[in-house]
Design an enzyme around this catalytic site. Structure first.
Site, PDB file in Angstrom:
ATOM      1  N   LYS A  62      16.185   1.763  -1.881  1.00 13.40           N
ATOM      2  CA  LYS A  62      15.706   2.810  -0.966  1.00 13.40           C
ATOM      3  C   LYS A  62      16.884   3.472  -0.242  1.00 13.40           C
ATOM      4  O   LYS A  62      16.899   4.680  -0.046  1.00 13.40           O
ATOM      5  CB  LYS A  62      14.784   2.205   0.099  1.00 13.40           C
ATOM      6  CG  LYS A  62      13.365   1.966  -0.362  1.00 13.40           C
ATOM      7  CD  LYS A  62      12.534   1.639   0.885  1.00 13.40           C
ATOM      8  CE  LYS A  62      11.149   1.184   0.569  1.00 13.40           C
ATOM      9  NZ  LYS A  62      10.401   0.817   1.776  1.00 13.40           N
ATOM     10  N   PHE A  69       9.108  -0.330  -9.842  1.00 12.70           N
ATOM     11  CA  PHE A  69       8.644  -1.553  -9.180  1.00 12.70           C
ATOM     12  C   PHE A  69       7.187  -1.343  -8.745  1.00 12.70           C
ATOM     13  O   PHE A  69       6.602  -0.285  -8.959  1.00 12.70           O
ATOM     14  CB  PHE A  69       9.537  -1.885  -7.965  1.00 12.70           C
ATOM     15  CG  PHE A  69       9.361  -0.930  -6.817  1.00 12.70           C
ATOM     16  CD1 PHE A  69       9.919   0.333  -6.854  1.00 12.70           C
ATOM     17  CD2 PHE A  69       8.601  -1.283  -5.694  1.00 12.70           C
ATOM     18  CE1 PHE A  69       9.747   1.233  -5.806  1.00 12.70           C
ATOM     19  CE2 PHE A  69       8.423  -0.398  -4.635  1.00 12.70           C
ATOM     20  CZ  PHE A  69       9.001   0.865  -4.699  1.00 12.70           C
ATOM     21  N   ASP A  72       6.835   3.697   5.656  1.00 12.39           N
ATOM     22  CA  ASP A  72       5.823   2.776   5.151  1.00 12.39           C
ATOM     23  C   ASP A  72       5.025   3.531   4.094  1.00 12.39           C
ATOM     24  O   ASP A  72       4.753   4.722   4.249  1.00 12.39           O
ATOM     25  CB  ASP A  72       4.918   2.265   6.271  1.00 12.39           C
ATOM     26  CG  ASP A  72       4.246   0.946   5.882  1.00 12.39           C
ATOM     27  OD1 ASP A  72       4.839   0.168   5.110  1.00 12.39           O
ATOM     28  OD2 ASP A  72       3.121   0.689   6.327  1.00 12.39           O
ATOM     29  N   TYR A  94       3.472  -0.819  -8.198  1.00 12.47           N
ATOM     30  CA  TYR A  94       2.365  -0.374  -9.045  1.00 12.47           C
ATOM     31  C   TYR A  94       2.799   0.668 -10.084  1.00 12.47           C
ATOM     32  O   TYR A  94       1.947   1.300 -10.716  1.00 12.47           O
ATOM     33  CB  TYR A  94       1.264   0.229  -8.162  1.00 12.47           C
ATOM     34  CG  TYR A  94       0.650  -0.749  -7.182  1.00 12.47           C
ATOM     35  CD1 TYR A  94      -0.474  -1.492  -7.523  1.00 12.47           C
ATOM     36  CD2 TYR A  94       1.193  -0.934  -5.910  1.00 12.47           C
ATOM     37  CE1 TYR A  94      -1.048  -2.382  -6.617  1.00 12.47           C
ATOM     38  CE2 TYR A  94       0.630  -1.826  -5.001  1.00 12.47           C
ATOM     39  CZ  TYR A  94      -0.489  -2.544  -5.363  1.00 12.47           C
ATOM     40  OH  TYR A  94      -1.056  -3.433  -4.475  1.00 12.47           O
TER      41      TYR A  94
HETATM   42  P1  IMP Z   1       6.892  -0.073   1.227  1.00 10.68           P
HETATM   43  O1  IMP Z   1       6.264   0.358   2.501  1.00 10.68           O
HETATM   44  O2  IMP Z   1       7.836   0.956   0.676  1.00 10.68           O
HETATM   45  O3  IMP Z   1       7.505  -1.440   1.309  1.00 10.68           O
HETATM   46  O4  IMP Z   1       5.737  -0.159   0.146  1.00 10.68           O
HETATM   47  C1  IMP Z   1       4.644  -1.044   0.274  1.00 10.68           C
HETATM   48  C2  IMP Z   1       4.119  -1.406  -1.107  1.00 10.68           C
HETATM   49  O5  IMP Z   1       3.623  -0.219  -1.758  1.00 10.68           O
HETATM   50  C3  IMP Z   1       5.176  -1.949  -2.062  1.00 10.68           C
HETATM   51  O6  IMP Z   1       5.308  -3.341  -1.914  1.00 10.68           O
HETATM   52  C4  IMP Z   1       4.600  -1.585  -3.409  1.00 10.68           C
HETATM   53  O7  IMP Z   1       3.614  -2.514  -3.794  1.00 10.68           O
HETATM   54  C5  IMP Z   1       3.925  -0.265  -3.142  1.00 10.68           C
HETATM   55  N1  IMP Z   1       4.851   0.853  -3.449  1.00 10.68           N
HETATM   56  C6  IMP Z   1       5.577   1.573  -2.564  1.00 10.68           C
HETATM   57  N2  IMP Z   1       6.296   2.512  -3.190  1.00 10.68           N
HETATM   58  C7  IMP Z   1       6.014   2.376  -4.512  1.00 10.68           C
HETATM   59  C8  IMP Z   1       6.453   3.071  -5.667  1.00 10.68           C
HETATM   60  O8  IMP Z   1       7.288   4.000  -5.633  1.00 10.68           O
HETATM   61  N3  IMP Z   1       5.951   2.643  -6.836  1.00 10.68           N
HETATM   62  C9  IMP Z   1       5.047   1.631  -6.933  1.00 10.68           C
HETATM   63  N4  IMP Z   1       4.619   0.941  -5.898  1.00 10.68           N
HETATM   64  C10 IMP Z   1       5.095   1.314  -4.679  1.00 10.68           C
END
Ligand code: IMP
Length: 193
Positions: free
Chosen positions: A13, A149, A69, A151
């Site tokens: 990120k 990563f 988020d 989904y």
């Molecule tokens: P975070 O807030 O970026 O940590 O995302 C929370 C959750 O959403 C992650 O653990 C993934 O399961 C899903 N997620 C977030 N961004 C992506 C993406 O770009 N591709 C696939 N899953 C995602």
């Protein structure tokens, strides 16, 4: 150079955001400011969690900061897994288990529409701003592809016939929720200067 903290320890990120914000911003991660804590995400909204993380850094470390988020919002599941995307199948943050549960819950559903939504909360001094990025798409019936990563293997973004996990990172960043939210943040910074 403008110094700003991005409340994450996810190297992927950080690279993505640094590339979008460009060279006039020095983006520090949590590790760079000596924060190795897992900031609790206790809100039931993406907005709320982004704000908690940005506020935590501002209050405890004093830096201007932004935090993000993200959730996958599936229409036929009334917006689930949403803010619980990382922990959909349990507290283990297991992407494989999360996808298995999602495909199971989507069995027989005709409406496969879904979207990824990212909220970025920026705290600069006393002011707080929020930015949002959305990518619409569909949930397919079986995993395809091995990039990315979360989904990615089950999500086909609008305008493509491949999943996020079959796109290159450049292709994905060009249309993704996080890419779009970060582009809004970047536009705000550039208009300000
Ligand atoms: P975070 O807030 O970026 O940590 O995302 C929370 C959750 O959403 C992650 O653990 C993934 O399961 C899903 N997620 C977030 N961004 C992506 C993406 O770009 N591709 C696939 N899953 C995602």
């Amino acid at each position: 150079m403008n110094k700003i903290v991005f409340a994450t320890n996810n190297a992927h990120k950080l690279d993505e955001v640094r590339a979008i914000l460009g060279e006039e911003y020095c983006v520090l991660g949590l590790h760079d400011i000596g924060c190795d804590e897992d900031i609790p995400e206790t809100s039931d909204t993406l907005d709320g969690n982004a704000e908690i993380k940005a506020r935590f850094v501002k209050d405890n470390y004093g830096y201007d900061c932004f935090a993000d988020d993200t959730g996958l919002e599936v229409e036929a599941l009334d917006g689930a897994p949403g803010v619980y995307s990382a922990r959909y199948a349990g507290p283990g943050h297991d992407s494989e288990a999360n996808m298995t549960l999602l495909l199971q819950n989507m069995k027989g559903k005709v409406n496969r529409s879904a979207r990824f939504r990212t909220v970025i909360c920026l705290i600069e001094g006393d002011s707080m701003k929020k930015f949002e990025g959305i990518v619409n798409g569909t949930i397919i019936e079986e995993r395809k592809g091995s990039n990315g990563f979360g989904y990615d293997p089950v999500f086909v973004p609008e305008g493509f016939d491949r999943t996020f996990a079959e796109l290159s990172s450049e292709e994905k960043n060009g249309v993704s929720h996080r890419g779009r939210a970060t582009a809004c943040l970047s536009e705000y910074f550039h208009n300000k200067n």
